[in-house]
Design a protein around this motif. Structure first.
Motif, PDB file in Angstrom:
ATOM      1  N   TYR A 134       0.876  -1.326  -0.038  1.00 50.12           N
ATOM      2  CA  TYR A 134      -0.153  -0.145   0.022  1.00 50.12           C
ATOM      3  C   TYR A 134       0.890   1.341  -0.123  1.00 50.12           C
ATOM      4  CZ  TYR A 134      -2.777   3.944   1.878  1.00 50.12           C
ATOM      5  OH  TYR A 134      -3.495   4.926   2.268  1.00 50.12           O
ATOM      6  N   MET A 135       2.063   1.358   0.924  1.00 48.12           N
ATOM      7  CA  MET A 135       2.644   2.261   0.816  1.00 48.12           C
ATOM      8  C   MET A 135       3.546   2.711  -0.454  1.00 48.12           C
ATOM      9  SD  MET A 135       3.897   2.031   4.750  1.00 48.12           S
ATOM     10  CE  MET A 135       5.620   1.993   4.344  1.00 48.12           C
ATOM     11  N   GLY A 136       3.907   1.709  -1.119  1.00 49.87           N
ATOM     12  CA  GLY A 136       4.306   1.989  -2.652  1.00 49.87           C
ATOM     13  C   GLY A 136       3.328   2.322  -3.673  1.00 49.87           C
ATOM     14  N   SER A 137       2.172   2.221  -3.471  1.00 53.37           N
ATOM     15  CA  SER A 137       1.154   2.450  -4.302  1.00 53.37           C
ATOM     16  C   SER A 137       0.692   4.210  -4.599  1.00 53.37           C
ATOM     17  CB  SER A 137      -0.402   1.918  -4.057  1.00 53.37           C
ATOM     18  OG  SER A 137      -0.910   2.526  -2.989  1.00 53.37           O
ATOM     19  N   LYS A 138       0.038   4.369  -5.627  1.00 52.49           N
ATOM     20  CA  LYS A 138      -0.068   5.739  -5.750  1.00 52.49           C
ATOM     21  C   LYS A 138      -1.329   6.242  -4.951  1.00 52.49           C
ATOM     22  CE  LYS A 138      -3.468   4.676  -9.465  1.00 52.49           C
ATOM     23  NZ  LYS A 138      -3.843   5.014 -10.992  1.00 52.49           N
ATOM     24  N   TRP A 139      -2.005   5.385  -4.106  1.00 56.76           N
ATOM     25  CA  TRP A 139      -3.196   5.812  -3.407  1.00 56.76           C
ATOM     26  C   TRP A 139      -2.606   6.032  -1.789  1.00 56.76           C
ATOM     27  CZ3 TRP A 139      -3.543   1.226  -6.394  1.00 56.76           C
ATOM     28  CH2 TRP A 139      -4.417   1.611  -7.727  1.00 56.76           C
ATOM     29  N   ALA A 140      -1.325   5.828  -1.233  1.00 54.46           N
ATOM     30  CA  ALA A 140      -0.966   6.175  -0.276  1.00 54.46           C
ATOM     31  C   ALA A 140      -0.777   7.729  -0.011  1.00 54.46           C
ATOM     32  CB  ALA A 140       0.450   5.379   0.000  1.00 54.46           C
ATOM     33  N   THR A 141      -1.295   8.041   0.915  1.00 53.60           N
ATOM     34  CA  THR A 141      -0.999   9.707   1.257  1.00 53.60           C
ATOM     35  C   THR A 141       0.394   9.553   2.018  1.00 53.60           C
ATOM     36  OG1 THR A 141      -1.836   9.376   3.595  1.00 53.60           O
ATOM     37  CG2 THR A 141      -3.610  10.009   1.687  1.00 53.60           C
ATOM     38  N   GLU A 142       1.066  10.975   2.105  1.00 54.49           N
ATOM     39  CA  GLU A 142       2.243  11.038   2.295  1.00 54.49           C
ATOM     40  C   GLU A 142       2.259  10.801   4.063  1.00 54.49           C
ATOM     41  OE1 GLU A 142       6.458  11.689   2.791  1.00 54.49           O
ATOM     42  OE2 GLU A 142       5.204  11.494   0.931  1.00 54.49           O
ATOM     43  N   GLU A 143       1.125  11.170   4.600  1.00 53.34           N
ATOM     44  CA  GLU A 143       0.789  10.966   6.142  1.00 53.34           C
ATOM     45  C   GLU A 143       0.940   9.468   6.449  1.00 53.34           C
ATOM     46  OE1 GLU A 143      -2.614  11.528   9.247  1.00 53.34           O
ATOM     47  OE2 GLU A 143      -2.553  12.855   7.765  1.00 53.34           O
ATOM     48  N   ASN A 144       0.122   8.671   5.511  1.00 55.94           N
ATOM     49  CA  ASN A 144       0.163   7.265   5.972  1.00 55.94           C
ATOM     50  C   ASN A 144       1.547   6.550   5.514  1.00 55.94           C
ATOM     51  OD1 ASN A 144      -2.202   7.151   6.676  1.00 55.94           O
ATOM     52  ND2 ASN A 144      -3.226   6.589   4.841  1.00 55.94           N
ATOM     53  N   VAL A 145       2.256   6.973   4.363  1.00 54.30           N
ATOM     54  CA  VAL A 145       3.728   6.445   4.313  1.00 54.30           C
ATOM     55  C   VAL A 145       4.507   6.821   5.303  1.00 54.30           C
ATOM     56  CG1 VAL A 145       5.843   6.842   2.827  1.00 54.30           C
ATOM     57  CG2 VAL A 145       3.350   6.808   1.779  1.00 54.30           C
ATOM     58  N   GLN A 146       4.550   8.214   6.105  1.00 53.18           N
ATOM     59  CA  GLN A 146       5.294   8.362   7.013  1.00 53.18           C
ATOM     60  C   GLN A 146       4.913   7.508   8.254  1.00 53.18           C
ATOM     61  OE1 GLN A 146       8.258  10.059   6.957  1.00 53.18           O
ATOM     62  NE2 GLN A 146       7.489  10.138   4.752  1.00 53.18           N
ATOM     63  N   ARG A 147       3.532   7.439   8.553  1.00 55.47           N
ATOM     64  CA  ARG A 147       3.014   6.325   9.643  1.00 55.47           C
ATOM     65  C   ARG A 147       3.604   5.137   9.424  1.00 55.47           C
ATOM     66  NH1 ARG A 147      -3.170   5.540  10.098  1.00 55.47           N
ATOM     67  NH2 ARG A 147      -3.103   4.032  11.792  1.00 55.47           N
ATOM     68  N   GLY A 148       3.515   4.306   8.134  1.00 60.48           N
ATOM     69  CA  GLY A 148       4.089   2.977   8.095  1.00 60.48           C
ATOM     70  C   GLY A 148       5.388   2.976   8.071  1.00 60.48           C
ATOM     71  N   LEU A 149       6.167   3.988   7.753  1.00 60.01           N
ATOM     72  CA  LEU A 149       7.678   3.895   7.877  1.00 60.01           C
ATOM     73  C   LEU A 149       7.997   3.974   9.428  1.00 60.01           C
ATOM     74  CD1 LEU A 149       8.866   6.222   5.054  1.00 60.01           C
ATOM     75  CD2 LEU A 149       9.478   3.701   5.447  1.00 60.01           C
ATOM     76  N   ALA A 150       7.496   4.724  10.204  1.00 54.73           N
ATOM     77  CA  ALA A 150       7.551   4.896  11.692  1.00 54.73           C
ATOM     78  C   ALA A 150       7.293   3.500  12.241  1.00 54.73           C
ATOM     79  CB  ALA A 150       6.675   6.033  12.233  1.00 54.73           C
ATOM     80  N   PHE A 151       5.974   2.751  11.762  1.00 50.91           N
ATOM     81  CA  PHE A 151       5.833   1.495  12.274  1.00 50.91           C
ATOM     82  C   PHE A 151       7.176   0.591  12.104  1.00 50.91           C
ATOM     83  CE2 PHE A 151       4.088  -2.675  11.469  1.00 50.91           C
ATOM     84  CZ  PHE A 151       3.736  -2.969  12.560  1.00 50.91           C
ATOM     85  N   LEU A 152       7.603   0.394  10.867  1.00 50.53           N
ATOM     86  CA  LEU A 152       8.633  -0.329  10.327  1.00 50.53           C
ATOM     87  C   LEU A 152       9.833  -0.206  10.910  1.00 50.53           C
ATOM     88  CD1 LEU A 152       7.872  -0.594   6.583  1.00 50.53           C
ATOM     89  CD2 LEU A 152       7.367  -2.387   7.946  1.00 50.53           C
ATOM     90  N   ARG A 153      10.022   1.054  11.288  1.00 47.39           N
ATOM     91  CA  ARG A 153      11.379   1.528  12.178  1.00 47.39           C
ATOM     92  C   ARG A 153      11.292   1.046  13.580  1.00 47.39           C
ATOM     93  NH1 ARG A 153      11.091   6.665   9.098  1.00 47.39           N
ATOM     94  NH2 ARG A 153      12.474   6.624   7.289  1.00 47.39           N
ATOM     95  N   GLY A 154      10.198   1.039  14.222  1.00 49.53           N
ATOM     96  CA  GLY A 154       9.928   0.750  15.459  1.00 49.53           C
ATOM     97  C   GLY A 154      10.037  -0.549  15.638  1.00 49.53           C
ATOM     98  N   LEU A 155       9.603  -1.412  14.405  1.00 50.00           N
ATOM     99  CA  LEU A 155       9.867  -3.057  14.424  1.00 50.00           C
ATOM    100  C   LEU A 155      11.308  -3.326  14.441  1.00 50.00           C
ATOM    101  CD1 LEU A 155       7.266  -4.446  11.694  1.00 50.00           C
ATOM    102  CD2 LEU A 155       7.341  -4.781  14.441  1.00 50.00           C
ATOM    103  N   ARG A 156      11.964  -2.637  13.559  1.00 44.17           N
ATOM    104  CA  ARG A 156      13.456  -2.784  13.451  1.00 44.17           C
ATOM    105  C   ARG A 156      14.188  -2.553  14.621  1.00 44.17           C
ATOM    106  NH1 ARG A 156      15.963   1.288   9.675  1.00 44.17           N
ATOM    107  NH2 ARG A 156      15.662   2.707  11.612  1.00 44.17           N
ATOM    108  N   ASP A 157      13.862  -1.457  15.250  1.00 38.00           N
ATOM    109  CA  ASP A 157      14.901  -0.780  16.485  1.00 38.00           C
ATOM    110  C   ASP A 157      14.537  -1.343  17.748  1.00 38.00           C
ATOM    111  OD1 ASP A 157      15.842   0.766  14.176  1.00 38.00           O
ATOM    112  OD2 ASP A 157      14.743   2.361  14.804  1.00 38.00           O
ATOM    113  N   ASN A 158      13.053  -1.775  17.876  1.00 37.63           N
ATOM    114  CA  ASN A 158      12.750  -2.459  19.332  1.00 37.63           C
ATOM    115  C   ASN A 158      12.943  -3.822  19.355  1.00 37.63           C
ATOM    116  OD1 ASN A 158      12.046   0.471  20.413  1.00 37.63           O
ATOM    117  ND2 ASN A 158      10.197   0.267  19.042  1.00 37.63           N
ATOM    118  N   THR A 159      14.095  -4.315  19.368  1.00 39.66           N
ATOM    119  CA  THR A 159      14.359  -5.807  19.333  1.00 39.66           C
ATOM    120  C   THR A 159      15.232  -6.137  20.773  1.00 39.66           C
ATOM    121  OG1 THR A 159      16.303  -5.655  18.326  1.00 39.66           O
ATOM    122  CG2 THR A 159      14.244  -6.443  17.004  1.00 39.66           C
ATOM    123  N   SER A 160      15.487  -5.505  21.598  1.00 39.61           N
ATOM    124  CA  SER A 160      16.086  -5.352  23.136  1.00 39.61           C
ATOM    125  C   SER A 160      15.197  -4.997  23.971  1.00 39.61           C
ATOM    126  CB  SER A 160      17.588  -4.711  22.869  1.00 39.61           C
ATOM    127  OG  SER A 160      18.291  -4.816  21.718  1.00 39.61           O
TER     128      SER A 160
END
Length: 111
Positions: free
Chosen positions: A20-46
């Motif tokens: 969805y984030m790579g589609s033309k329908w994703a708003t910039e706000e939703n892309v930033q929200r999704g990236l924040a979610f993915l970064r949280g997954l990556r960074d919160n492993t300890s």
């Protein structure tokens, strides 16, 4: 399902989110929200785990962030050590940090 997922509980939900984030329908706000979610997954492993109680003038076994010392209400100094969290959300979803980083790189590269 259309748009940003309301609940992200499975690997398929994360893969849908990335698509969805790579589609033309994703708003910039939703892309930033999704990236924040993915970064949280990556960074919160300890997590910090209690290691031992330190004597009055005893130094910690190492420096922060690997070791953290907290003082309790009664004045005791407790040492905590940073370790991998086997129950981290990234593991529950079945991803590795490298896989999540690849998703982040792909999405950022498409923008």
């Amino acid at each position: 399902m259309y748009g940003y997922p309301k609940i992200i509980k499975t690997r398929a939900d994360v893969e849908y989110l990335a698509g969805y984030m790579g589609s033309k329908w994703a708003t910039e706000e939703n892309v930033q929200r999704g990236l924040a979610f993915l970064r949280g997954l990556r960074d919160n492993t300890s997590r910090y785990v209690f290691d031992r109680t330190l004597a009055e003038n005893e130094q910690p076994s190492g420096n922060e962030p690997q070791y953290r010392v907290l003082t309790t209400d009664d004045g005791a100094r407790e040492q905590f050590v940073l370790e991998d969290n086997p129950t981290a959300r990234i593991h529950q979803l079945g991803f590795t940090q490298a896989e999540v980083q690849q998703l982040i790189d792909t999405i950022e590269g498409a923008r």
